[in-house]
Design an enzyme around this catalytic site. Structure first.
Site, PDB file in Angstrom:
ATOM      1  N   ARG A   1       0.910  -1.316  -0.114  1.00  0.00           N
ATOM      2  CA  ARG A   1       0.003   0.231  -0.003  1.00  0.00           C
ATOM      3  C   ARG A   1       0.827   1.303   0.132  1.00  0.00           C
ATOM      4  O   ARG A   1       2.013   1.312   0.763  1.00  0.00           O
ATOM      5  CB  ARG A   1      -0.843  -0.108   1.220  1.00  0.00           C
ATOM      6  CG  ARG A   1      -2.065  -0.969   1.196  1.00  0.00           C
ATOM      7  CD  ARG A   1      -3.054  -0.537   0.251  1.00  0.00           C
ATOM      8  NE  ARG A   1      -4.377  -1.094   0.001  1.00  0.00           N
ATOM      9  CZ  ARG A   1      -4.337  -2.037  -1.121  1.00  0.00           C
ATOM     10  NH1 ARG A   1      -3.354  -2.334  -2.000  1.00  0.00           N
ATOM     11  NH2 ARG A   1      -5.612  -2.836  -0.850  1.00  0.00           N
TER      12      ARG A   1
ATOM     13  N   GLU B   1       3.216  11.675  -7.209  1.00  0.00           N
ATOM     14  CA  GLU B   1       3.810  12.759  -7.847  1.00  0.00           C
ATOM     15  C   GLU B   1       5.328  12.882  -7.901  1.00  0.00           C
ATOM     16  O   GLU B   1       5.951  12.978  -8.843  1.00  0.00           O
ATOM     17  CB  GLU B   1       2.921  14.128  -7.820  1.00  0.00           C
ATOM     18  CG  GLU B   1       3.164  15.088  -8.425  1.00  0.00           C
ATOM     19  CD  GLU B   1       2.562  16.545  -8.163  1.00  0.00           C
ATOM     20  OE1 GLU B   1       1.696  16.501  -7.150  1.00  0.00           O
ATOM     21  OE2 GLU B   1       2.965  17.759  -8.382  1.00  0.00           O
TER      22      GLU B   1
ATOM     23  N   HIS C   1      -0.344   0.004 -10.084  1.00  0.00           N
ATOM     24  CA  HIS C   1      -0.938  -1.071  -9.253  1.00  0.00           C
ATOM     25  C   HIS C   1      -1.379  -2.255  -9.941  1.00  0.00           C
ATOM     26  O   HIS C   1      -2.555  -2.677  -9.831  1.00  0.00           O
ATOM     27  CB  HIS C   1      -2.372  -0.224  -8.830  1.00  0.00           C
ATOM     28  CG  HIS C   1      -3.090  -0.954  -7.521  1.00  0.00           C
ATOM     29  ND1 HIS C   1      -4.190  -0.435  -6.875  1.00  0.00           N
ATOM     30  CD2 HIS C   1      -2.446  -2.148  -6.765  1.00  0.00           C
ATOM     31  CE1 HIS C   1      -4.377  -1.262  -5.732  1.00  0.00           C
ATOM     32  NE2 HIS C   1      -3.489  -2.226  -5.956  1.00  0.00           N
ATOM     33  N   LEU C   2      -0.056  -3.003 -10.354  1.00  0.00           N
ATOM     34  CA  LEU C   2      -0.358  -4.280 -11.221  1.00  0.00           C
ATOM     35  C   LEU C   2      -0.484  -5.561 -10.308  1.00  0.00           C
ATOM     36  O   LEU C   2      -0.550  -6.454 -10.861  1.00  0.00           O
ATOM     37  CB  LEU C   2       0.820  -4.234 -12.174  1.00  0.00           C
ATOM     38  CG  LEU C   2       0.821  -3.579 -13.422  1.00  0.00           C
ATOM     39  CD1 LEU C   2       1.996  -4.055 -14.226  1.00  0.00           C
ATOM     40  CD2 LEU C   2      -0.297  -3.756 -14.080  1.00  0.00           C
TER      41      LEU C   2
ATOM     42  N   ALA D   1      -2.024  -7.427  -8.300  1.00  0.00           N
ATOM     43  CA  ALA D   1      -3.010  -8.484  -8.339  1.00  0.00           C
ATOM     44  C   ALA D   1      -3.562  -8.482  -9.877  1.00  0.00           C
ATOM     45  O   ALA D   1      -4.651  -9.399 -10.002  1.00  0.00           O
ATOM     46  CB  ALA D   1      -4.126  -8.439  -7.421  1.00  0.00           C
TER      47      ALA D   1
HETATM   48  N1  NAD Z   1      -0.360  -4.374  -5.105  1.00  0.00           N
HETATM   49  C1  NAD Z   1      -1.626  -5.159  -5.203  1.00  0.00           C
HETATM   50  O1  NAD Z   1      -2.447  -5.047  -6.054  1.00  0.00           O
HETATM   51  C2  NAD Z   1      -1.927  -5.967  -4.014  1.00  0.00           C
HETATM   52  C3  NAD Z   1      -2.658  -7.150  -4.106  1.00  0.00           C
HETATM   53  C4  NAD Z   1      -2.875  -7.710  -2.996  1.00  0.00           C
HETATM   54  C5  NAD Z   1      -2.532  -7.452  -1.599  1.00  0.00           C
HETATM   55  N2  NAD Z   1      -1.937  -6.226  -1.799  1.00  0.00           N
HETATM   56  C6  NAD Z   1      -1.547  -5.601  -0.277  1.00  0.00           C
HETATM   57  O2  NAD Z   1      -0.666  -6.691   0.436  1.00  0.00           O
HETATM   58  C7  NAD Z   1      -0.925  -6.328   1.790  1.00  0.00           C
HETATM   59  C8  NAD Z   1      -0.575  -7.958   2.318  1.00  0.00           C
HETATM   60  O3  NAD Z   1      -1.424  -9.022   1.850  1.00  0.00           O
HETATM   61  P1  NAD Z   1      -1.652 -10.506   2.235  1.00  0.00           P
HETATM   62  O4  NAD Z   1      -2.780 -11.192   1.508  1.00  0.00           O
HETATM   63  O5  NAD Z   1      -0.407 -10.984   2.611  1.00  0.00           O
HETATM   64  O6  NAD Z   1      -2.287  -9.927   3.727  1.00  0.00           O
HETATM   65  P2  NAD Z   1      -2.279 -10.986   5.276  1.00  0.00           P
HETATM   66  O7  NAD Z   1      -3.309 -10.384   5.970  1.00  0.00           O
HETATM   67  O8  NAD Z   1      -2.190 -12.454   4.862  1.00  0.00           O
HETATM   68  O9  NAD Z   1      -0.992 -10.819   5.606  1.00  0.00           O
HETATM   69  C9  NAD Z   1      -0.698  -9.257   6.328  1.00  0.00           C
HETATM   70  C10 NAD Z   1       0.286  -9.784   7.454  1.00  0.00           C
HETATM   71  O10 NAD Z   1       1.012  -8.447   7.881  1.00  0.00           O
HETATM   72  C11 NAD Z   1       1.478  -8.605   9.130  1.00  0.00           C
HETATM   73  N3  NAD Z   1       1.413  -7.325  10.030  1.00  0.00           N
HETATM   74  C12 NAD Z   1       0.346  -6.692  10.588  1.00  0.00           C
HETATM   75  N4  NAD Z   1       0.959  -5.483  11.066  1.00  0.00           N
HETATM   76  C13 NAD Z   1       2.188  -5.843  10.852  1.00  0.00           C
HETATM   77  C14 NAD Z   1       3.402  -4.842  11.449  1.00  0.00           C
HETATM   78  N5  NAD Z   1       3.203  -4.030  12.141  1.00  0.00           N
HETATM   79  N6  NAD Z   1       4.637  -5.269  10.973  1.00  0.00           N
HETATM   80  C15 NAD Z   1       4.741  -6.485  10.537  1.00  0.00           C
HETATM   81  N7  NAD Z   1       4.081  -7.322   9.985  1.00  0.00           N
HETATM   82  C16 NAD Z   1       2.738  -7.040  10.226  1.00  0.00           C
HETATM   83  C17 NAD Z   1       0.190  -9.571   9.760  1.00  0.00           C
HETATM   84  O11 NAD Z   1       0.404 -10.431  11.060  1.00  0.00           O
HETATM   85  C18 NAD Z   1      -0.059 -10.620   8.667  1.00  0.00           C
HETATM   86  O12 NAD Z   1       0.770 -11.703   8.778  1.00  0.00           O
HETATM   87  C19 NAD Z   1      -2.441  -6.193   1.732  1.00  0.00           C
HETATM   88  O13 NAD Z   1      -2.870  -5.824   3.160  1.00  0.00           O
HETATM   89  C20 NAD Z   1      -2.726  -5.407   0.660  1.00  0.00           C
HETATM   90  O14 NAD Z   1      -2.523  -4.100   1.254  1.00  0.00           O
HETATM   91  C21 NAD Z   1      -1.630  -5.438  -2.620  1.00  0.00           C
END
Ligand code: NAD
Length: 389
Positions: A233, A261, A274-275, A277
């Site tokens: 994010r 920017e 934002h590729l 997923a």
């Molecule tokens: N770029 C994209 O298109 C895209 C696609 C999917 C997900 N994402 C992002 O990736 C993130 C992770 O996805 P995921 O499916 O692995 O989620 P998930 O919920 O399976 O894993 C998130 C992990 O982060 C850990 N966490 C929480 N707070 C923390 C901290 N302060 N320090 C370290 N670890 C911490 C949690 O314990 C958990 O294990 C999502 O929240 C989303 O924002 C982006």
């Protein structure tokens, strides 16, 4: 017929999961039992009172006002892990782009487009390549911040590439720990991971403790020349701190799925639109998972992968199923069971789980519940949703 309203383009393979003999799937449906969507924002919409559940085909639920829906008993689902492989593969791309001058060298080759003499072109290719030499990933250290669905896959992939991997996740779930290679070592805190990592990749949600986590302090703790990959994010990273770390050489490169920017024109920042997923497979996985979760909830009352309700599932017995949601305080469950007992209604099986302030119960009873019984259950203090499934 149960009705599903859809928003956005939901992969057909997911829509086909709804059995046509008892589900109607329609983007214009006015009284849906459930909604299946991707990024459509629900914040400014009046939700029909018929809605029992919403499934987001994806991980984040920022487009859904979850806390407004919980007291109404509306269960919100997401599809964790369905897009994890897609993001993992973009991390691999980012590692390679961050270790070799690949995009820069491609830009250089593009400047040779007007060269028509093959020998001259070859000379310029050979002369140019010296500027774009890189390093290999093998033997380098990757720090993975957040070891959930995506982070665990990334960590294991990096081990298979011959990298050393350090992980940091203060809230690592047991399920995620099971997925993780035993070769991944654990950092006690973020700074210790940053101090030892050549590459750092972020896989945490944007929540209070993580927003702005990559700031000036974090960069001062980091190893010189570290490469930062952020496909999680945009809010996790303080843009001004990244720019200053790139300028000073503290950061060797920055690769992100969240263009801003200030970074778009920075030569050491590689940005994707934002590729993460955006693969056919991820969209299909999310749609299938979202549809299956809605079907299991609407048909059986089971809750799997909800962001606001506890995980609760029970095999169907021969009886009639009721579900109810209530404030998570003592005596509510007892009151309901007493009420059933007073009416001579036998309970065949039951499961009750809580999460934060709410509790959810599935109960199978021997006789068909009458509307009067449902009314009585609904009027129990602190019960805010009752359903005959
Ligand atoms: N770029 C994209 O298109 C895209 C696609 C999917 C997900 N994402 C992002 O990736 C993130 C992770 O996805 P995921 O499916 O692995 O989620 P998930 O919920 O399976 O894993 C998130 C992990 O982060 C850990 N966490 C929480 N707070 C923390 C901290 N302060 N320090 C370290 N670890 C911490 C949690 O314990 C958990 O294990 C999502 O929240 C989303 O924002 C982006």
């Amino acid at each position: 017929m149960k009705k599903i309203r859809t928003y956005n383009n939901i992969a057909t393979v997911g829509l086909n999961k709804f059995p046509a003999n008892h589900y109607e799937v329609d983007a214009a449906c006015e009284t849906p039992d459930a909604i299946l969507l991707r990024s459509h924002k629900l914040h400014n919409e009046v939700l029909p009172s018929s809605v029992l559940a919403i499934a987001r085909a994806g991980a984040g639920v920022n487009n859904i006002p979850v806390s407004d829906y919980t007291p109404k008993g509306i269960v919100v689902f997401n599809t964790p892990g369905a897009n994890a492989n897609a993001v993992k593969e973009l991390v691999l791309t980012s590692l390679l782009l961050g270790s070799r001058g690949i995009t820069q060298s491609m830009d250089y080759v593009a400047t040779l487009a007007s060269e028509t003499d093959a020998a001259e072109l070859n000379k310029k290719v050979e002369a140019g390549k010296k500027q774009y030499g890189g390093t290999e990933l093998i033997g380098k250290t990757l720090g993975v911040v957040g070891l959930g669905a995506i982070g665990a896959k990334v960590a294991n992939m990096a081990i298979s590439l011959g990298m050393k991997v350090i992980g940091y996740d203060p809230a690592l779930s047991v399920e995620a720990a099971w997925q993780l290679s035993s070769q991944v070592s654990r950092a006690e805190n973020l700074n210790s991971l940053l101090a030892r990592s050549d590459y750092v990749t972020l896989h945490v949600p944007a929540i209070k403790p993580t927003i702005g986590m990559m700031n000036e302090d974090a960069f001062s703790a980091a190893k010189d020349g570290m490469v930062l990959i952020n496909l999680a994010r945009g809010e996790l990273v303080d843009e001004a701190a990244v720019i200053s770390a790139l300028d000073s050489g503290k950061l060797g490169a920055h690769l992100s799925d969240f263009p801003s920017e200030g970074l778009i024109n920075h030569g050491k920042s590689t940005l994707f639109p934002h590729l993460g997923a955006s693969t056919v497979e991820a969209e299909e996985n999310c749609a299938v998972m979202g549809a299956n979760q809605l079907i299991d909830f609407l048909d059986n009352g089971n809750i799997v992968n909800s962001v606001n309700f506890p995980a609760v599932a029970m095999e169907r017995t021969t009886g009639y199923r009721l579900t109810f949601a209530n404030d998570n305080i003592p005596k509510v469950l007892g009151t309901i069971l007493n009420l059933l007992a007073d009416l001579n209604i036998n309970v065949l099986d039951m499961v009750n789980k809580s999460r934060d302030d709410i509790a959810y119960t599935i109960v199978d009873i021997e006789q068909e519940p009458t509307p009067a019984l449902l009314e009585k259950l609904s009027s129990v203090e602190h019960v805010f949703h009752v359903r005959r499934v």
